[in-house]
Design a protein around this motif. Structure first.
Motif, PDB file in Angstrom:
ATOM      1  N   UNK A 719       0.861  -1.182   0.000  1.00 24.68           N
ATOM      2  CA  UNK A 719       0.000   0.000   0.000  1.00 24.68           C
ATOM      3  C   UNK A 719       0.899   1.235   0.000  1.00 24.68           C
ATOM      4  N   UNK A 720       0.778   2.060  -1.044  1.00 21.28           N
ATOM      5  CA  UNK A 720       1.652   3.233  -1.183  1.00 21.28           C
ATOM      6  C   UNK A 720       1.417   4.260  -0.081  1.00 21.28           C
ATOM      7  N   UNK A 721       0.247   4.251   0.537  1.00 15.36           N
ATOM      8  CA  UNK A 721      -0.102   5.299   1.487  1.00 15.36           C
ATOM      9  C   UNK A 721       0.104   4.887   2.938  1.00 15.36           C
ATOM     10  N   UNK A 722       0.392   3.613   3.199  1.00 14.14           N
ATOM     11  CA  UNK A 722       0.552   3.183   4.584  1.00 14.14           C
ATOM     12  C   UNK A 722       1.996   3.400   5.044  1.00 14.14           C
ATOM     13  N   UNK A 723       2.185   3.336   6.351  1.00 12.19           N
ATOM     14  CA  UNK A 723       3.525   3.411   6.912  1.00 12.19           C
ATOM     15  C   UNK A 723       4.310   2.199   6.431  1.00 12.19           C
ATOM     16  N   UNK A 724       5.549   2.446   6.001  1.00 10.92           N
ATOM     17  CA  UNK A 724       6.301   1.363   5.356  1.00 10.92           C
ATOM     18  C   UNK A 724       6.563   0.193   6.304  1.00 10.92           C
ATOM     19  N   UNK A 725       6.610   0.462   7.600  1.00 12.62           N
ATOM     20  CA  UNK A 725       6.852  -0.616   8.570  1.00 12.62           C
ATOM     21  C   UNK A 725       5.723  -1.643   8.554  1.00 12.62           C
ATOM     22  N   UNK A 726       4.521  -1.223   8.128  1.00 10.83           N
ATOM     23  CA  UNK A 726       3.408  -2.170   8.039  1.00 10.83           C
ATOM     24  C   UNK A 726       3.658  -3.193   6.931  1.00 10.83           C
TER      25      UNK A 726
END
Length: 819
Positions: A719-726
């Motif tokens: 997901x481009x909009x989520x925090x990358x750690x997710x």
């Protein structure tokens, strides 16, 4: 200016395509100015300068190392570069000399190619050879030089085209022969370096070593090694390996059958048996009559009633030297002696001599009660003067039977040809072809019957094979369950789980596969009409992708089903043929109404791909098939309980796309020419994908230890909009690994190209990796399936230790070359 002694020169291979280009790049002058000025010390400070390399001299012998190996930081390994790199047979280096010092520059720095060192293979291993120019001066004189190839201990003539042009390399080749080191000699030093050496200049120790090696070579060439069997060897081999037939297994390598004996080539044949006996038994006697030496030969049997039936058979039928023409013959005069088998007979127990009226006869005893055949010995007999009664006396002595035991006699003509010998007739008329190597089989008359006797036993051996029936759980998807069956189809995690339950012998000439199915069904208490049989994979004992349907089961002969394996059967070693079947939940008649598609399925965490067979009808959609597959798919406990088909490539690049449920199954399967389908449970987070900012990316696990993929490739959501750690947390859950192991994994994006892979390494724990993934997503819609990028996950130790031999293997460790 600073003077430096350079002991070797390595060509910057990858960016240059000629030797002189490499030298020019090495000596290229660099201007140091601006922020890159030269530091001239405290007195002068930063000064503009020119930086470069000029040579004051070159050695008489110049070695050039071609850098054909490069380090792959992603794989932590070296890989080999096979690109084309031409090199000349004459090399002019005068342009690279420093002309300012005229005293140090000789007349000419022109070199002649003297030797080419070659590596054949890949970066992971290979073989080394060398080509040497024996006449380098010929190149100076414009003549053709002589080249020799040095390959381990073998030296052979070669030519300039093979030695030079043949080792330039081949672009885009994964495995090739190419030069990795060159040796040049300066023209004005050829006579000095390649001068002849007198005997006095050779060290004495080296001379003695050479003389010793020559003597050993002469000794080696004056000897030959032959394979010899004794009577004891025949008995042991008969009891353990050939299943009661003939004397030896003709399909075995003769060198593995007997004792290997070295004899001198100039040994006279008259004393050859004595010489061999001395080596085997340690018998130093000079008596040549104590032993007889026989050579095995092929004395084929031709059926007098059928000229087309010719049965090969190996018998000791040539008595040496009686049956060889010529006088004063030696071992050296015997043709093909190293590829023949010999039998050393103990002549002390027989009538002496080598008369042509005598024949070598072997005796086998058939124990009716034990159903066992054994070899009991051999005799040198005058068959023309012997009767069945005389044979009985010999047989009773050899087996220790009570005197007066009544015996029946047979002649074993070939493996499946056994004739009864009439006791009332002379042996001359009872034996099909009086010759050396006759085999007589006898049994106790009072114990035999019309069903169990030596003749029927031999015939049974030659018409029987062992059948091993193996039940494996094929994943037959889309057929549901039949409520009246106690044993529905069960899914198992193993690709093939063998359940070896049966060994039985079956006379198969007229037997159908349905009869075998009935036999198996009776033994496993299952219905024969619910058993699905599979053809074996060629050259392996594994079930293939083709199976027997409906009427085919009744019409197929077992002999035809086993096919070429039966035609090449070796009955002597009790070969076993494997038949694979699986238990269906519907009868074969109903099963035959479906069309089948070979594919795979996988379970949660995508541990591995399992073979599967999908049943469908022409008018069904993918959604219809998925609904039927739900009935016997092993859903995970906490999974989505939803199924989907994905398309996979038959290569290292994994999954391509999710197949739409609205498509006709027939259209999807017909289009899978270079790809295949896989059934899987949809991950919970991929049930709904928002195409505006959510994407699924193909990921493959690799083991760094053996440089091979393992497990099943899978899709992961980004997901481009989520925090990358997710995304990192989601990846760890998909891989099903602990945090400590996950932190040690290496991640990279692989973008396949025509000849190599573009590798982008990134840190999954670093927010900056988001940009790399977004760039990868932008390429997903613009590239063909064969060039679609994927995410590579490198594990430090995990994976299949044996690798996946039928799939792509990335770059492997290089050979380190030290001079």
């Amino acid at each position: 200016m600073r003077l430096t002694m350079v002991r070797n020169f390595s060509s910057p291979f990858k960016n240059c395509f000629l030797v002189l280009e490499s030298f020019r790049e090495y000596t290229e002058v660099e201007t140091l100015d601006g922020d890159n000025k030269y530091d001239a010390g405290k007195e002068h400070g930063l000064q503009p300068a020119l930086k470069g390399v000029r040579f004051l001299s070159f050695p008489p012998i110049l070695h050039l190392h071609l850098l054909r190996y490069q380090y792959d930081s992603h794989l932590n390994k070296n890989s080999k570069i096979n690109n084309r790199f031409p090199f000349p047979d004459r090399l002019d280096l005068n342009e690279f000399m420093d002309a300012s010092d005229s005293d140090s520059v000789p007349a000419n720095y022109i070199y002649v190619l003297h030797s080419v060192l070659v590596h054949i293979g890949r970066g992971s291993g290979g073989h080394y050879v060398a080509y040497i120019n024996n006449q380098p001066m010929a190149l100076v004189q414009g003549k053709t030089s002589k080249w020799y190839k040095f390959d381990d201990s073998t030296v052979s003539k070669s030519d300039a085209k093979t030695a030079v042009e043949g080792n330039f390399g081949e672009e885009n080749s994964e495995s090739s022969a190419n030069a990795y080191m060159l040796a040049y000699i300066r023209e004005d030093k050829i006579d000095e370096i390649c001068c002849k050496i007198s005997s006095d200049e050779i060290p004495q120790a080296l001379k003695e070593r050479l003389e010793f090696e020559k003597a050993e070579e002469r000794k080696k060439w004056n000897q030959t090694e032959i394979s010899v069997l004794t009577e004891k060897d025949l008995v042991v081999n008969f009891d353990t390996g050939i299943n009661g037939m003939n004397l030896i297994d003709e399909k075995e390598n003769i060198n593995s059958l007997g004792k290997q004996v070295k004899v001198k080539k100039d040994t006279e044949l008259e004393v050859l048996a004595r010489e061999i006996a001395a080596k085997i038994y340690g018998d130093k006697s000079k008596d040549t009559s104590k032993y007889r030496l026989w050579r095995f030969s092929n004395v084929s049997y031709k059926n007098p009633t059928n000229n087309n039936e010719i049965v090969p058979r190996m018998r000791p039928s040539v008595l040496i030297p009686r049956d060889l023409h010529g006088s004063n013959m030696t071992m050296n005069s015997m043709w093909n002696r190293e590829h023949e088998l010999y039998y050393l007979e103990n002549a002390a127990i027989d009538e002496p001599g080598c008369s042509s009226d005598y024949n070598l006869v072997f005796f086998k005893f058939f124990d009716v009660n034990a159903r066992q055949m054994r070899l009991v010995g051999s005799r040198f007999l005058n068959v023309a003067k012997k009767s069945p009664a005389d044979l009985a006396e010999e047989c009773i002595k050899m087996t220790g039977l009570p005197e007066g035991t009544e015996l029946n006699f047979y002649e074993e003509i070939a493996c499946n040809k056994v004739n009864h010998i009439d006791r009332a007739r002379s042996l001359t008329y009872s034996i099909s072809n009086p010759m050396d190597g006759i085999i007589i089989v006898f049994e106790i008359s009072t114990e035999r019957s019309t069903i169990v006797n030596a003749k029927t036993f031999c015939e049974m051996l030659s018409t029987t094979v062992n059948i091993e029936a193996c039940d494996f759980d094929a994943n037959v998807m889309g057929v549901g369950f039949s409520e009246d069956l106690e044993h529905p189809v069960q899914f198992r995690a193993d690709l093939v789980r063998f359940s070896i339950f049966l060994f039985f012998k079956y006379i198969f000439q007229d037997c159908t596969l349905f009869e075998v199915a009935m036999k198996i069904a009776n033994l496993i208490e299952y219905r024969a009409g619910f058993l699905l049989f599979f053809h074996n994979e060629r050259h392996s004992k594994r079930p293939g992708d083709r199976f027997i349907k409906g009427q085919e089961l009744i019409n197929t002969k077992l002999h035809d089903f086993l096919d070429s394996k039966v035609n090449n059967v070796n009955y002597r070693v009790r070969e076993t043929f494997t038949i694979f079947y699986t238990k269906l939940s519907i009868p074969l008649g109903e099963f035959s109404e479906f069309k089948t598609q070979n594919g795979y399925l996988t379970t949660i965490h995508f541990a591995r791909n399992e073979k599967a067979f999908f049943l469908y009808r022409d008018n069904e959609t993918i959604d219809d098939l998925l609904e039927r597959c739900r009935e016997n798919y092993p859903f995970s406990v906490d999974g989505s309980k939803r199924l989907r088909f994905v398309e996979m490539k038959q290569s290292k690049y994994g999954v391509i796309r999710v197949i739409k449920k609205s498509l006709l199954a027939k259209d999807v399967f017909d289009s899978c020419h270079t790809t295949f389908i896989r059934l899987e449970e949809t991950p919970l987070d991929q049930i709904q994908i928002d195409s505006r900012h959510e994407f699924i990316i193909s990921a493959i696990r690799f083991s760094i230890k053996n440089d091979d993929y393992f497990g099943a490739p899978f899709f992961i959501k980004f997901n481009k909009e989520e925090v990358f750690s997710m995304f990192a947390d989601r990846m760890r859950l998909m891989l099903n690994v602990k945090k400590e192991l996950f932190d040690s994994l290496q991640f990279s994006i692989i973008s396949p190209t025509a000849y190599s892979d573009k590798v982008v390494r990134f840190d999954i724990h670093n927010q900056t990796a988001r940009k790399d993934l977004i760039n990868m997503i932008m390429d997903l819609g613009t590239t063909s399936p064969n060039k679609m990028p994927f995410l590579r996950v490198n594990f430090p130790t995990a994976g299949n230790s044996k690798g996946n031999s039928d799939e792509f293997r990335p770059a492997e460790p290089a050979i380190y070359i030290r001079n």
